[in-house]
Design an enzyme around this catalytic site. Structure first.
Site, PDB file in Angstrom:
ATOM      1  N   GLN A 151      13.574 -14.149   5.160  1.00 43.45           N
ATOM      2  CA  GLN A 151      12.351 -14.893   4.858  1.00 43.45           C
ATOM      3  C   GLN A 151      12.146 -14.749   3.342  1.00 43.45           C
ATOM      4  O   GLN A 151      11.715 -13.694   2.874  1.00 43.45           O
ATOM      5  CB  GLN A 151      11.171 -14.295   5.635  1.00 43.45           C
ATOM      6  CG  GLN A 151       9.868 -15.048   5.457  1.00 43.45           C
ATOM      7  CD  GLN A 151       8.667 -14.258   5.947  1.00 43.45           C
ATOM      8  OE1 GLN A 151       8.710 -13.028   6.050  1.00 43.45           O
ATOM      9  NE2 GLN A 151       7.580 -14.953   6.227  1.00 43.45           N
TER      10      GLN A 151
ATOM     11  N   GLY B  54       8.203  -4.009  12.130  1.00 41.72           N
ATOM     12  CA  GLY B  54       9.164  -2.991  11.709  1.00 41.72           C
ATOM     13  C   GLY B  54       8.509  -1.763  11.124  1.00 41.72           C
ATOM     14  O   GLY B  54       9.193  -0.902  10.573  1.00 41.72           O
TER      15      GLY B  54
ATOM     16  N   ARG C 134       0.802  -1.226   0.000  1.00 40.75           N
ATOM     17  CA  ARG C 134       0.000   0.000   0.000  1.00 40.75           C
ATOM     18  C   ARG C 134       0.836   1.278   0.000  1.00 40.75           C
ATOM     19  O   ARG C 134       0.319   2.366  -0.210  1.00 40.75           O
ATOM     20  CB  ARG C 134      -0.953  -0.010   1.214  1.00 40.75           C
ATOM     21  CG  ARG C 134      -2.135  -0.939   1.023  1.00 40.75           C
ATOM     22  CD  ARG C 134      -2.874  -1.193   2.312  1.00 40.75           C
ATOM     23  NE  ARG C 134      -2.175  -2.159   3.159  1.00 40.75           N
ATOM     24  CZ  ARG C 134      -2.555  -2.491   4.394  1.00 40.75           C
ATOM     25  NH1 ARG C 134      -3.618  -1.921   4.934  1.00 40.75           N
ATOM     26  NH2 ARG C 134      -1.866  -3.380   5.090  1.00 40.75           N
TER      27      ARG C 134
ATOM     28  N   TYR D  33      38.454  24.647 -11.047  1.00 36.75           N
ATOM     29  CA  TYR D  33      38.189  23.492 -11.908  1.00 36.75           C
ATOM     30  C   TYR D  33      38.471  23.877 -13.346  1.00 36.75           C
ATOM     31  O   TYR D  33      38.023  24.922 -13.816  1.00 36.75           O
ATOM     32  CB  TYR D  33      36.713  23.108 -11.723  1.00 36.75           C
ATOM     33  CG  TYR D  33      36.260  21.906 -12.491  1.00 36.75           C
ATOM     34  CD1 TYR D  33      36.930  20.693 -12.402  1.00 36.75           C
ATOM     35  CD2 TYR D  33      35.119  21.966 -13.292  1.00 36.75           C
ATOM     36  CE1 TYR D  33      36.493  19.586 -13.094  1.00 36.75           C
ATOM     37  CE2 TYR D  33      34.666  20.858 -13.984  1.00 36.75           C
ATOM     38  CZ  TYR D  33      35.363  19.660 -13.887  1.00 36.75           C
ATOM     39  OH  TYR D  33      34.920  18.558 -14.567  1.00 36.75           O
TER      40      TYR D  33
ATOM     41  N   GLY E 104      -6.471  -6.984  13.557  1.00 39.06           N
ATOM     42  CA  GLY E 104      -6.998  -8.206  14.147  1.00 39.06           C
ATOM     43  C   GLY E 104      -7.770  -7.824  15.410  1.00 39.06           C
ATOM     44  O   GLY E 104      -7.349  -6.963  16.173  1.00 39.06           O
TER      45      GLY E 104
ATOM     46  N   LYS F 299      32.803  25.571  -0.744  1.00 39.29           N
ATOM     47  CA  LYS F 299      32.890  24.116  -0.905  1.00 39.29           C
ATOM     48  C   LYS F 299      34.292  23.676  -0.561  1.00 39.29           C
ATOM     49  O   LYS F 299      35.251  24.232  -1.087  1.00 39.29           O
ATOM     50  CB  LYS F 299      32.559  23.718  -2.351  1.00 39.29           C
ATOM     51  CG  LYS F 299      32.492  22.226  -2.543  1.00 39.29           C
ATOM     52  CD  LYS F 299      33.085  21.750  -3.850  1.00 39.29           C
ATOM     53  CE  LYS F 299      34.591  21.697  -3.797  1.00 39.29           C
ATOM     54  NZ  LYS F 299      35.215  21.052  -4.961  1.00 39.29           N
TER      55      LYS F 299
HETATM   56  C1  UD1 Z   1      -0.944  -7.811  11.602  1.00 41.03           C
HETATM   57  C2  UD1 Z   1      -1.716  -8.742  12.524  1.00 41.03           C
HETATM   58  C3  UD1 Z   1      -2.978  -8.046  13.006  1.00 41.03           C
HETATM   59  C4  UD1 Z   1      -2.615  -6.765  13.720  1.00 41.03           C
HETATM   60  C5  UD1 Z   1      -1.761  -5.878  12.813  1.00 41.03           C
HETATM   61  C6  UD1 Z   1      -1.237  -4.717  13.597  1.00 41.03           C
HETATM   62  C7  UD1 Z   1      -1.251 -10.996  11.723  1.00 41.03           C
HETATM   63  C8  UD1 Z   1      -1.756 -12.156  10.956  1.00 41.03           C
HETATM   64  N1  UD1 Z   1      -2.057  -9.943  11.797  1.00 41.03           N
HETATM   65  O1  UD1 Z   1      -1.762  -7.559  10.475  1.00 41.03           O
HETATM   66  O2  UD1 Z   1      -3.689  -8.890  13.897  1.00 41.03           O
HETATM   67  O3  UD1 Z   1      -3.783  -6.088  14.100  1.00 41.03           O
HETATM   68  O4  UD1 Z   1      -0.619  -6.603  12.314  1.00 41.03           O
HETATM   69  O5  UD1 Z   1      -0.593  -3.805  12.759  1.00 41.03           O
HETATM   70  O6  UD1 Z   1      -0.176 -11.053  12.274  1.00 41.03           O
HETATM   71  N2  UD1 Z   1       5.730  -9.517   7.733  1.00 41.03           N
HETATM   72  C9  UD1 Z   1       6.816 -10.339   7.483  1.00 41.03           C
HETATM   73  N3  UD1 Z   1       6.642 -11.470   6.781  1.00 41.03           N
HETATM   74  C10 UD1 Z   1       5.435 -11.866   6.303  1.00 41.03           C
HETATM   75  C11 UD1 Z   1       4.310 -11.030   6.561  1.00 41.03           C
HETATM   76  C12 UD1 Z   1       4.492  -9.874   7.280  1.00 41.03           C
HETATM   77  O7  UD1 Z   1       7.939 -10.032   7.888  1.00 41.03           O
HETATM   78  O8  UD1 Z   1       5.358 -12.931   5.683  1.00 41.03           O
HETATM   79  C13 UD1 Z   1       5.930  -8.294   8.504  1.00 41.03           C
HETATM   80  C14 UD1 Z   1       5.597  -7.044   7.720  1.00 41.03           C
HETATM   81  O9  UD1 Z   1       6.752  -6.553   7.082  1.00 41.03           O
HETATM   82  C15 UD1 Z   1       5.119  -6.088   8.809  1.00 41.03           C
HETATM   83  C16 UD1 Z   1       4.561  -7.017   9.878  1.00 41.03           C
HETATM   84  O10 UD1 Z   1       5.051  -8.299   9.598  1.00 41.03           O
HETATM   85  O11 UD1 Z   1       6.172  -5.345   9.379  1.00 41.03           O
HETATM   86  C17 UD1 Z   1       3.041  -7.040   9.894  1.00 41.03           C
HETATM   87  O12 UD1 Z   1       2.590  -7.475   8.631  1.00 41.03           O
HETATM   88  P1  UD1 Z   1       1.316  -6.834   7.942  1.00 41.03           P
HETATM   89  O13 UD1 Z   1       1.115  -7.475   6.640  1.00 41.03           O
HETATM   90  O14 UD1 Z   1       1.399  -5.355   7.976  1.00 41.03           O
HETATM   91  O15 UD1 Z   1       0.182  -7.351   8.953  1.00 41.03           O
HETATM   92  P2  UD1 Z   1      -1.255  -6.746   9.152  1.00 41.03           P
HETATM   93  O16 UD1 Z   1      -2.126  -7.158   8.055  1.00 41.03           O
HETATM   94  O17 UD1 Z   1      -1.157  -5.298   9.462  1.00 41.03           O
HETATM   95 CA    CA Z   2       0.521  -3.655   9.344  1.00 38.95          CA
END
Ligand code: UD1
Ligand code: CA
Length: 484
Positions: free
Chosen positions: A91, A120, A30, A406, A158, A370
């Protein structure tokens, strides 16, 4: 001196058994960006670094960051900013937050007993609330302690499901939620502290049998409750610190809030900020007491500003060292320069990398430096370009002076020894050296070295033709067909 925002000491948890996993492998679709989401910045600091700093400040020493999308860039930034203090695991495919933690687990040493998991993309993570979460889990001997927060607009989060006794029983992702569950306003900010043994045993049981087809870390909550009801405790936190960044609207909001907090923090630390409109002071910038900052000033990077400095409206200062009692007049742009005590710069001055403005020196309007050292008390007050120059003390550089450093191929140095006076509109063709206390006559083109105490005339002599003006006037009038 105020310390940079990164260095606020709030450690309250003993290190040792606890490790932190920061999830930062996602693409951040997004954001609509070629740059990985976690490298977008708030107050000049990448999102992922806000998370790293927060867990460090909470007292966690062992920090693992899960990277994937744009991993080379993310790893490079982590190395540059945190060095050895953060390890990374890759990952390769982003199969969900549960999968991301699975990938990190083998890297944890066997004596790790508890794992803090954060995302992060949450720049406002509060270190003291992270420490409180770790402490709460220890105190309750729970399998999981997690932040919870109640929001007016739960969309995207969530939802936290509790039983009649109020115990947390599950987190349901929005995509999988029933209509009734969607109406729940208590949500999951994505910050957890797990019992490590539970995580090692529980995570392999996650399935992707859900709307997103991913391994949800949030399913670990129901797994813990299956073991025993009450094994998940919630720590209710202020919604503000949970703000996650998914798009540029949220990024702009986080930036605006962070700027306002930074202004407040500096004001409380003794810095006068006349009008915060347009003021941006990056997180790594430090500022001394009784310094005054006008509107629309931007202080970026690792800029260090001393005490009693005045920075005028509209200045943009990046990676500079500004010593005590300096005055920088409005609309000056300074990059990687050092301005020494009591020097005066601007208005409309430009200091480029490796400009070094000496104590009590003056750099005036439309003057560009500079890779130039301007010695103690020396002055270049108007309209000059000084590049690759070493200028001693007490030198006066007249208006319109240019160093020709220069030749289209190489760069060459100009040296002006102490006490030199450069007349206006002089051109110094480098390499060239002007000896101590020498004078350069105005309008000179100086191609040869000038000995100490000499006067150099590098221009043609003036000739006056007495009475010739009338003749010239008559000729010009005739040419134009008019009478004189
Ligand atoms: C997640 C939570 C949700 C919570 C929300 C809070 C889950 C399934 N859902 O949803 O309950 O309310 O965060 O912001 O955990 N990431 C990885 N590897 C992956 C997928 C994600 O490293 O395979 C990292 C993303 O870079 C990000 C974080 O995990 O920093 C959260 O992922 P994101 O896709 O933003 O989760 P949400 O849909 O926001
Ligand atoms: Ca998120």
């Amino acid at each position: 001196m105020t310390t940079p925002a990164t260095a606020v000491a709030t450690a309250t948890v003993a290190p040792g058994s606890v490790a932190a996993v920061i999830l930062a492998a996602g693409k951040g679709t997004r954001m609509k960006s070629a740059r990985p989401k976690v490298l977008h910045a708030v107050l000049g600091k990448p999102l992922v670094s806000w998370s790293v700093d927060a867990v460090h400040q909470a007292g966690v020493v062992d920090v693992i960051c899960v990277v994937g999308h744009g991993k080379d860039e993310v790893e490079a930034v982590l190395r540059a900013r945190h060095g050895e203090a953060v390890r990374t695991v890759v990952q390769t495919q982003q199969r969900g937050t549960g999968h991301a933690v699975q990938v990190a687990l083998p890297s944890l040493s066997a004596d790790v007993a508890e794992v803090l998991v954060v995302c992060g993309d949450t720049p406002r993570l509060d270190a003291s609330r992270l420490a409180a979460l770790i402490a709460l889990r220890r105190q309750r001997h729970s399998l999981v302690a997690m932040w919870t927060t109640t929001v007016s607009e739960p969309r995207g989060y969530g939802r936290i499901v509790r039983d009649e006794q109020g115990a947390i029983v599950a987190i349901v992702e929005e995509k999988d939620a029933t209509d009734a569950q969607r109406r729940l306003r208590e949500v999951n900010p994505g910050v957890y502290c797990f019992d490590a043994a539970f995580l090692r045993e529980g995570l392999p049981k996650l399935t992707s049998n859900n709307a997103a087809g991913e391994l949800y870390l949030t399913d670990a909550i129901a797994l813990a409750v299956e073991r025993s009801v009450g094994s998940v405790v919630g720590l209710d936190v202020d919604e503000a610190i949970t703000l996650g960044i998914n798009d540029r609207v949220q990024l702009a909001l986080a930036e605006r809030q962070a700027r306002a907090r930074r202004v407040l923090e500096l004001r409380l630390a003794g810095v006068t900020i006349l009008d915060e409109a347009g003021v941006v002071i990056d997180s790594d910038v430090s500022c001394g007491e009784d310094t005054t900052i006008a509107a629309s000033v931007a202080l970026h990077g690792r800029t260090r500003v001393g005490a009693r400095v005045s920075i005028g409206q509209g200045c943009v200062i990046t990676d500079c060292v500004i010593d005590d009692d300096v005055v920088i007049h409005p609309y000056s742009v300074c990059d990687s320069a050092h301005v020494r005590s009591r020097a005066v710069v601007g208005p409309f001055a430009r200091l480029r990398p490796a400009a070094d403005v000496g104590e009590d020196a003056h750099v005036g309007n439309f003057v560009e430096l500079k890779k130039t050292v301007l010695g103690k008390g020396s002055k270049a007050n108007h309209l000059a370009y000084l590049g690759d120059a070493v200028i001693g003390a007490g030198v006066n550089v007249g208006a319109g002076t240019i160093t020709c450093n220069y030749d289209g191929h190489g760069k060459y140095q100009t040296t002006l020894h102490d006490g030199v006076f450069v007349g206006s509109n002089s051109t110094l063709v480098a390499p060239v050296t002007v000896g101590q206390d020498a004078y350069i006559a105005a309008g000179s083109v100086v191609t040869d070295d000038v000995p100490a105490d000499a006067v150099a005339f590098g221009r043609s002599r003036q000739e006056n033709k007495a009475g010739r003006a009338t003749a010239v006037r008559e000729r010009n009038a005739r040419k134009a067909g008019k009478s004189p």
